[in-house]
Design a protein around this motif. Structure first.
Motif, PDB file in Angstrom:
ATOM      1  N   UNK A  69       0.819  -1.210   0.000  1.00  0.00           N
ATOM      2  CA  UNK A  69       0.000   0.000   0.000  1.00  0.00           C
ATOM      3  C   UNK A  69       0.853   1.260   0.000  1.00  0.00           C
ATOM      4  N   UNK A  70       2.010   1.218   0.655  1.00  0.00           N
ATOM      5  CA  UNK A  70       2.924   2.369   0.622  1.00  0.00           C
ATOM      6  C   UNK A  70       3.447   2.583  -0.800  1.00  0.00           C
ATOM      7  N   UNK A  71       3.755   1.490  -1.487  1.00  0.00           N
ATOM      8  CA  UNK A  71       4.214   1.584  -2.882  1.00  0.00           C
ATOM      9  C   UNK A  71       3.074   2.088  -3.759  1.00  0.00           C
ATOM     10  N   UNK A  72       1.865   1.582  -3.542  1.00  0.00           N
ATOM     11  CA  UNK A  72       0.708   2.000  -4.329  1.00  0.00           C
ATOM     12  C   UNK A  72       0.427   3.491  -4.145  1.00  0.00           C
ATOM     13  N   UNK A  73       0.515   3.968  -2.930  1.00  0.00           N
ATOM     14  CA  UNK A  73       0.299   5.382  -2.656  1.00  0.00           C
ATOM     15  C   UNK A  73       1.319   6.248  -3.390  1.00  0.00           C
ATOM     16  N   UNK A  74       2.569   5.810  -3.383  1.00  0.00           N
ATOM     17  CA  UNK A  74       3.614   6.558  -4.086  1.00  0.00           C
ATOM     18  C   UNK A  74       3.402   6.510  -5.598  1.00  0.00           C
TER      19      UNK A  74
END
Length: 127
Positions: A69-74
């Motif tokens: 999710x952190x990668x998706x947000x970025x």
């Protein structure tokens, strides 16, 4: 004294070079946006993998889904069309691995360029 009058004529060489510069700038803008977004996402994924590797007690990233999710947000902040299915995050006792892949098309007049990117980073867990 001779008078110069403007008749709306232009040197063909100047016109040709101007058209080439405009076309090159347009293509550079279309391709540059995609490749710069990939470059910055690559650097950010490397940083997220490092942060997750240093966070061996799992305080910041409690699960693999939190890393994804952190990668998706970025990726969304960079304008990259990625879903959670395109992101594979795995953390074990020794390494943190993140793999992201996506594809798309860059459309310019008379040409469509298909791109397929894969970013893969593995960092060792620091105790």
């Amino acid at each position: 004294m001779k008078q110069f009058r403007m008749h709306g004529r232009i040197n063909i060489g100047c016109l040709f070079i101007t058209v080439l510069l405009i076309a090159g700038g347009y293509a550079g803008f279309k391709f540059g946006r995609v490749y710069m977004a990939k470059y910055f996402l690559d650097k950010k994924i490397f940083q997220i993998a490092g942060d997750a590797a240093e966070d061996w007690k799992a305080k910041t990233y409690r699960s693999n889904r939190d890393i994804a999710e952190a990668v998706l947000l970025e990726a969304k902040s960079r304008g990259i069309d990625v879903t959670l299915d395109d992101i594979a995050a795995e953390r074990n006792d020794q390494t943190v691995s993140i793999q992201v892949s996506w594809e798309g098309d860059i459309v310019i007049p008379f040409y469509t360029h298909h791109f397929d990117f894969t970013i893969d980073h593995t960092r060792k867990v620091v105790y």
